[in-house]
Design a protein around this motif. Structure first.
Motif, mmCIF file in Angstrom:
data_model
loop_
_atom_site.group_PDB
_atom_site.id
_atom_site.type_symbol
_atom_site.label_atom_id
_atom_site.label_comp_id
_atom_site.label_asym_id
_atom_site.label_seq_id
_atom_site.Cartn_x
_atom_site.Cartn_y
_atom_site.Cartn_z
ATOM 1 N N UNK A 178 -77.583 3.207 31.351
ATOM 2 C CA UNK A 178 -77.065 4.546 31.045
ATOM 3 C C UNK A 178 -76.499 4.610 29.637
ATOM 4 N N UNK A 179 -75.932 3.500 29.129
ATOM 5 C CA UNK A 179 -75.329 3.496 27.800
ATOM 6 C C UNK A 179 -76.374 3.422 26.694
ATOM 7 N N UNK A 180 -77.408 2.604 26.894
ATOM 8 C CA UNK A 180 -78.410 2.408 25.839
ATOM 9 C C UNK A 180 -79.411 3.561 25.823
ATOM 10 N N UNK A 181 -79.927 3.914 27.004
ATOM 11 C CA UNK A 181 -80.766 5.107 27.119
ATOM 12 C C UNK A 181 -82.130 5.025 26.479
ATOM 13 N N UNK A 182 -82.645 3.823 26.218
ATOM 14 C CA UNK A 182 -83.994 3.673 25.683
ATOM 15 C C UNK A 182 -84.775 2.670 26.532
ATOM 16 N N UNK A 183 -86.105 2.665 26.444
ATOM 17 C CA UNK A 183 -86.908 1.754 27.267
ATOM 18 C C UNK A 183 -86.617 0.291 26.970
ATOM 19 N N UNK A 184 -86.907 -0.538 27.953
ATOM 20 C CA UNK A 184 -86.729 -1.987 27.811
ATOM 21 C C UNK A 184 -87.983 -2.586 27.187
#
Length: 319
Positions: A178-184
Protein backbone atom coordinates in the motif's frame (compact mmCIF):
# COMPACT_ATOMS: atom_id res chain seq x y z
CA UNK A 1 -18.91 1.89 -5.27
CA UNK A 2 -21.77 0.11 -3.52
CA UNK A 3 -24.98 1.94 -2.74
CA UNK A 4 -25.43 3.36 0.75
CA UNK A 5 -27.59 1.38 3.13
CA UNK A 6 -30.20 3.57 4.79
CA UNK A 7 -31.03 1.59 7.92
CA UNK A 8 -31.32 2.67 11.53
CA UNK A 9 -29.15 -0.19 12.78
CA UNK A 10 -26.99 -2.43 10.65
CA UNK A 11 -27.83 -6.12 11.05
CA UNK A 12 -24.56 -8.02 11.49
CA UNK A 13 -23.64 -11.64 12.26
CA UNK A 14 -20.31 -13.30 13.07
CA UNK A 15 -19.46 -16.63 11.47
CA UNK A 16 -16.82 -18.32 13.60
CA UNK A 17 -16.31 -17.24 17.21
CA UNK A 18 -12.96 -18.77 18.10
CA UNK A 19 -10.23 -16.62 19.61
CA UNK A 20 -10.52 -13.74 17.14
CA UNK A 21 -14.17 -14.17 16.19
CA UNK A 22 -15.19 -13.71 19.81
CA UNK A 23 -13.66 -10.23 19.73
CA UNK A 24 -15.59 -9.42 16.56
CA UNK A 25 -18.81 -10.35 18.34
CA UNK A 26 -17.94 -8.36 21.47
CA UNK A 27 -17.06 -5.24 19.48
CA UNK A 28 -20.20 -5.38 17.32
CA UNK A 29 -22.33 -5.83 20.45
CA UNK A 30 -21.00 -2.50 21.76
CA UNK A 31 -21.57 -0.47 18.60
CA UNK A 32 -24.82 1.52 18.93
CA UNK A 33 -25.41 1.53 15.16
CA UNK A 34 -25.21 -2.28 14.96
CA UNK A 35 -27.68 -5.02 15.82
CA UNK A 36 -25.77 -8.26 16.38
CA UNK A 37 -28.40 -10.67 15.11
CA UNK A 38 -26.51 -13.92 15.68
CA UNK A 39 -23.35 -15.97 15.72
CA UNK A 40 -22.40 -19.30 14.20
CA UNK A 41 -19.70 -21.79 15.17
CA UNK A 42 -19.12 -25.51 14.69
CA UNK A 43 -18.34 -25.75 18.42
CA UNK A 44 -21.79 -25.51 20.02
CA UNK A 45 -20.40 -24.99 23.50
CA UNK A 46 -18.13 -22.20 22.37
CA UNK A 47 -20.96 -20.54 20.46
CA UNK A 48 -23.27 -20.70 23.46
CA UNK A 49 -20.65 -19.16 25.74
CA UNK A 50 -19.96 -16.24 23.39
CA UNK A 51 -23.69 -15.73 22.74
CA UNK A 52 -24.23 -15.41 26.48
CA UNK A 53 -21.54 -12.72 26.62
CA UNK A 54 -22.97 -10.64 23.80
CA UNK A 55 -26.67 -11.40 24.20
CA UNK A 56 -27.59 -12.76 20.77
CA UNK A 57 -28.95 -16.02 19.30
CA UNK A 58 -26.84 -18.93 18.08
CA UNK A 59 -27.41 -20.51 14.68
CA UNK A 60 -26.10 -23.86 13.52
CA UNK A 61 -26.16 -23.05 9.81
CA UNK A 62 -24.86 -19.74 8.46
CA UNK A 63 -27.18 -20.09 5.48
CA UNK A 64 -30.25 -19.23 7.56
CA UNK A 65 -28.78 -15.78 8.23
CA UNK A 66 -28.49 -14.66 4.61
CA UNK A 67 -31.90 -12.99 4.52
CA UNK A 68 -31.54 -11.62 8.05
CA UNK A 69 -28.28 -9.66 7.80
CA UNK A 70 -26.80 -6.66 6.02
CA UNK A 71 -23.21 -7.68 6.76
CA UNK A 72 -21.17 -10.53 8.24
CA UNK A 73 -17.74 -11.07 9.69
CA UNK A 74 -16.30 -14.39 8.51
CA UNK A 75 -13.70 -15.58 11.03
CA UNK A 76 -13.29 -19.24 10.12
CA UNK A 77 -10.20 -21.24 9.04
CA UNK A 78 -8.75 -19.85 5.82
CA UNK A 79 -9.50 -23.03 3.90
CA UNK A 80 -13.22 -22.43 4.51
CA UNK A 81 -13.30 -18.76 3.44
CA UNK A 82 -14.66 -19.37 -0.05
CA UNK A 83 -17.37 -21.84 0.94
CA UNK A 84 -18.60 -19.70 3.85
CA UNK A 85 -18.41 -16.30 2.14
CA UNK A 86 -19.82 -17.35 -1.24
CA UNK A 87 -23.56 -17.55 -0.31
CA UNK A 88 -23.45 -14.11 1.31
CA UNK A 89 -21.55 -12.47 -1.55
CA UNK A 90 -23.95 -14.01 -4.08
CA UNK A 91 -26.80 -12.24 -2.30
CA UNK A 92 -24.97 -8.92 -2.17
CA UNK A 93 -24.34 -9.11 1.59
CA UNK A 94 -21.28 -7.18 2.77
CA UNK A 95 -18.49 -9.44 4.03
CA UNK A 96 -15.53 -8.73 6.26
CA UNK A 97 -13.23 -11.68 5.67
CA UNK A 98 -10.34 -12.25 8.03
CA UNK A 99 -6.85 -12.34 6.54
CA UNK A 100 -5.52 -13.92 4.46
CA UNK A 101 -8.30 -13.66 1.88
CA UNK A 102 -7.98 -17.35 0.98
CA UNK A 103 -5.71 -20.37 1.12
CA UNK A 104 -4.91 -20.27 -2.60
CA UNK A 105 -4.68 -17.65 -5.31
CA UNK A 106 -7.48 -19.31 -7.28
CA UNK A 107 -9.86 -19.20 -4.32
CA UNK A 108 -8.89 -15.59 -3.64
CA UNK A 109 -9.64 -14.65 -7.23
CA UNK A 110 -13.01 -16.39 -7.01
CA UNK A 111 -13.91 -14.46 -3.85
CA UNK A 112 -12.99 -11.12 -5.44
CA UNK A 113 -14.91 -12.01 -8.62
CA UNK A 114 -18.02 -12.96 -6.63
CA UNK A 115 -18.00 -9.65 -4.77
CA UNK A 116 -17.54 -7.70 -7.98
CA UNK A 117 -20.23 -9.63 -9.88
CA UNK A 118 -22.88 -9.23 -7.20
CA UNK A 119 -21.96 -5.72 -6.06
CA UNK A 120 -21.11 -6.86 -2.52
CA UNK A 121 -18.73 -4.94 -0.29
CA UNK A 122 -15.70 -7.08 0.53
CA UNK A 123 -13.21 -6.03 3.18
CA UNK A 124 -10.18 -8.12 4.18
CA UNK A 125 -9.11 -8.12 7.81
CA UNK A 126 -5.57 -6.78 7.55
CA UNK A 127 -5.99 -5.12 10.91
CA UNK A 128 -2.53 -3.52 11.03
CA UNK A 129 -3.71 -0.93 8.49
CA UNK A 130 -5.77 0.43 11.41
CA UNK A 131 -2.82 0.54 13.78
CA UNK A 132 -2.46 4.17 14.87
CA UNK A 133 1.30 4.04 14.33
CA UNK A 134 0.91 2.71 10.79
CA UNK A 135 -1.63 5.41 9.98
CA UNK A 136 0.72 8.10 11.34
CA UNK A 137 3.59 6.63 9.33
CA UNK A 138 1.57 6.47 6.11
CA UNK A 139 0.64 10.15 6.43
CA UNK A 140 4.33 11.08 6.39
CA UNK A 141 5.46 8.83 3.55
CA UNK A 142 6.19 10.56 0.26
CA UNK A 143 8.62 8.49 -1.84
CA UNK A 144 9.76 5.36 0.02
CA UNK A 145 13.04 4.00 -1.34
CA UNK A 146 14.06 1.40 1.25
CA UNK A 147 11.82 -0.28 3.82
CA UNK A 148 12.73 -2.65 6.65
CA UNK A 149 10.03 -4.62 8.47
CA UNK A 150 10.71 -6.85 11.48
CA UNK A 151 7.94 -8.90 13.05
CA UNK A 152 9.39 -11.41 15.50
CA UNK A 153 8.16 -13.18 18.61
CA UNK A 154 8.40 -16.30 20.71
CA UNK A 155 6.76 -19.60 19.85
CA UNK A 156 3.04 -20.01 20.46
CA UNK A 157 0.72 -22.92 19.82
CA UNK A 158 -1.70 -20.53 18.13
CA UNK A 159 -1.69 -20.69 14.32
CA UNK A 160 0.92 -23.45 14.08
CA UNK A 161 -1.17 -24.99 11.31
CA UNK A 162 0.06 -22.25 8.94
CA UNK A 163 3.49 -20.88 8.05
CA UNK A 164 4.89 -17.66 9.47
CA UNK A 165 4.60 -15.93 6.09
CA UNK A 166 0.81 -16.38 5.98
CA UNK A 167 0.40 -15.72 9.70
CA UNK A 168 2.73 -12.79 10.39
CA UNK A 169 4.70 -11.51 7.40
CA UNK A 170 1.54 -10.96 5.36
CA UNK A 171 0.69 -8.00 7.63
CA UNK A 172 3.85 -6.17 6.60
CA UNK A 173 3.53 -7.26 2.97
CA UNK A 174 0.10 -5.62 2.83
CA UNK A 175 1.39 -2.41 4.44
CA UNK A 176 4.40 -2.21 2.12
CA UNK A 177 2.33 -2.83 -1.01
CA UNK A 178 0.00 0.00 0.00
CA UNK A 179 2.91 2.39 0.71
CA UNK A 180 4.94 1.75 -2.45
CA UNK A 181 2.00 1.40 -4.84
CA UNK A 182 3.97 0.14 -7.86
CA UNK A 183 4.39 -3.34 -9.41
CA UNK A 184 6.93 -5.80 -8.06
CA UNK A 185 10.02 -6.47 -10.18
CA UNK A 186 11.66 -9.30 -8.26
CA UNK A 187 11.28 -11.30 -5.03
CA UNK A 188 13.89 -13.38 -3.24
CA UNK A 189 13.37 -15.24 0.02
CA UNK A 190 14.91 -17.67 2.49
CA UNK A 191 13.52 -19.36 5.58
CA UNK A 192 13.26 -22.52 7.62
CA UNK A 193 10.98 -24.75 9.64
CA UNK A 194 12.34 -24.84 13.19
CA UNK A 195 9.71 -26.01 15.67
CA UNK A 196 6.85 -27.00 13.37
CA UNK A 197 6.48 -28.65 9.97
CA UNK A 198 5.81 -25.22 8.46
CA UNK A 199 8.11 -22.24 7.87
CA UNK A 200 8.80 -20.63 11.27
CA UNK A 201 11.29 -17.94 10.26
CA UNK A 202 11.45 -16.12 6.94
CA UNK A 203 13.30 -13.30 5.23
CA UNK A 204 12.09 -11.73 1.98
CA UNK A 205 13.56 -9.05 -0.25
CA UNK A 206 11.17 -7.30 -2.63
CA UNK A 207 12.38 -5.08 -5.45
CA UNK A 208 9.78 -2.80 -7.03
CA UNK A 209 9.59 -1.51 -10.58
CA UNK A 210 10.26 2.07 -9.42
CA UNK A 211 13.51 1.04 -7.70
CA UNK A 212 12.18 0.83 -4.14
CA UNK A 213 13.36 -2.12 -2.06
CA UNK A 214 11.79 -3.77 0.98
CA UNK A 215 13.43 -6.24 3.33
CA UNK A 216 11.14 -8.22 5.65
CA UNK A 217 11.83 -10.62 8.51
CA UNK A 218 9.15 -12.64 10.27
CA UNK A 219 9.81 -15.12 13.04
CA UNK A 220 7.83 -17.02 15.67
CA UNK A 221 10.93 -18.63 17.20
CA UNK A 222 12.69 -15.55 18.61
CA UNK A 223 13.59 -14.83 22.22
CA UNK A 224 12.29 -11.28 22.15
CA UNK A 225 9.23 -9.69 20.62
CA UNK A 226 10.03 -7.10 17.97
CA UNK A 227 7.58 -5.17 15.83
CA UNK A 228 9.45 -2.50 13.93
CA UNK A 229 9.07 -0.70 10.62
CA UNK A 230 11.70 1.59 9.08
CA UNK A 231 11.30 3.70 5.97
CA UNK A 232 14.04 5.64 4.18
CA UNK A 233 13.04 8.25 1.61
CA UNK A 234 14.73 11.30 0.04
CA UNK A 235 15.64 13.75 2.79
CA UNK A 236 14.10 11.68 5.54
CA UNK A 237 13.86 8.57 7.68
CA UNK A 238 10.99 7.18 9.78
CA UNK A 239 11.06 4.38 12.34
CA UNK A 240 7.90 2.96 13.87
CA UNK A 241 7.97 0.80 16.99
CA UNK A 242 4.63 -1.04 17.06
CA UNK A 243 5.04 -2.11 20.68
CA UNK A 244 6.03 1.25 22.19
CA UNK A 245 3.83 3.09 19.66
CA UNK A 246 6.55 5.62 18.96
CA UNK A 247 7.45 7.13 15.60
CA UNK A 248 10.96 8.52 15.19
CA UNK A 249 11.29 11.03 12.36
CA UNK A 250 14.55 12.45 10.96
CA UNK A 251 14.42 15.08 8.22
CA UNK A 252 17.01 17.14 6.36
CA UNK A 253 16.51 20.89 6.54
CA UNK A 254 18.62 23.31 4.48
CA UNK A 255 20.63 25.96 6.29
CA UNK A 256 21.83 29.32 5.04
CA UNK A 257 25.35 29.84 3.81
CA UNK A 258 25.66 26.71 1.74
CA UNK A 259 26.49 24.47 4.68
CA UNK A 260 25.39 20.86 4.83
CA UNK A 261 21.70 20.44 5.65
CA UNK A 262 20.75 20.08 9.28
CA UNK A 263 19.20 16.83 10.49
CA UNK A 264 16.16 17.50 12.64
CA UNK A 265 14.96 14.62 14.78
CA UNK A 266 11.79 14.14 16.76
CA UNK A 267 10.01 11.30 18.52
CA UNK A 268 6.24 11.22 18.26
CA UNK A 269 4.25 9.32 20.87
CA UNK A 270 1.29 7.77 19.11
CA UNK A 271 -2.05 7.84 20.93
CA UNK A 272 -2.88 4.17 21.52
CA UNK A 273 -6.01 2.78 19.90
CA UNK A 274 -7.50 -0.67 19.45
CA UNK A 275 -7.00 -1.52 15.77
CA UNK A 276 -9.74 -4.17 15.63
CA UNK A 277 -12.26 -1.71 17.06
CA UNK A 278 -11.32 0.80 14.38
CA UNK A 279 -11.42 -1.83 11.65
CA UNK A 280 -14.92 -3.04 12.50
CA UNK A 281 -16.24 0.49 13.00
CA UNK A 282 -14.88 1.43 9.58
CA UNK A 283 -16.45 -1.68 8.02
CA UNK A 284 -19.79 -0.62 9.46
CA UNK A 285 -19.27 2.90 8.10
CA UNK A 286 -18.41 1.58 4.64
CA UNK A 287 -21.49 -0.67 4.53
CA UNK A 288 -23.78 2.16 5.65
CA UNK A 289 -22.35 4.74 3.24
CA UNK A 290 -21.45 2.52 0.29
CA UNK A 291 -17.83 3.65 0.48
CA UNK A 292 -14.58 1.89 -0.38
CA UNK A 293 -12.92 -0.34 2.25
CA UNK A 294 -9.41 0.57 3.34
CA UNK A 295 -8.38 -3.00 2.48
CA UNK A 296 -10.64 -4.26 -0.30
CA UNK A 297 -10.62 -7.66 -1.96
CA UNK A 298 -8.05 -6.66 -4.58
CA UNK A 299 -5.62 -5.47 -1.89
CA UNK A 300 -6.14 -8.68 0.07
CA UNK A 301 -5.52 -10.73 -3.07
CA UNK A 302 -2.28 -8.86 -3.84
CA UNK A 303 -0.97 -9.51 -0.33
CA UNK A 304 -1.87 -13.20 -0.64
CA UNK A 305 -0.17 -13.53 -4.04
CA UNK A 306 3.08 -12.07 -2.71
CA UNK A 307 2.93 -14.17 0.47
CA UNK A 308 2.44 -17.34 -1.58
CA UNK A 309 5.38 -16.46 -3.82
CA UNK A 310 7.59 -15.86 -0.79
CA UNK A 311 6.52 -19.19 0.69
CA UNK A 312 7.07 -21.07 -2.58
CA UNK A 313 10.55 -19.58 -3.00
CA UNK A 314 11.50 -20.70 0.51
CA UNK A 315 10.13 -24.21 -0.03
CA UNK A 316 11.90 -24.53 -3.39
CA UNK A 317 15.23 -23.46 -1.85
CA UNK A 318 14.92 -25.98 0.97
CA UNK A 319 13.74 -28.91 -1.17
Amino acid sequence: MAASLQVERLRVAVIGVGYLGRFHALIYSRLPEVELVGIVDTDAGRAAAVAAEVGCPVYGDPGVLIDRVDAVSVVVPTTAHLSVARPFLEQGVAVLLEKPIAATRTEGEMIVALARKHGAILQIGHVERFNAGVMALAQRITTPRYIEAQRMGSFSERATDVDVVSDLMIHDLDIILSLVGTPIHRISAIGAAVLTEHIDIANARIEFANGAVANLVASRVSDQTTRRFRVFQPCGYLSLDFIKQTLDVAELHPVTGGSRPEILRQRLQIEPVKPLDLELADFVRVVRTGGQPVVDGEAGLRALEVALEVRDLILAASA
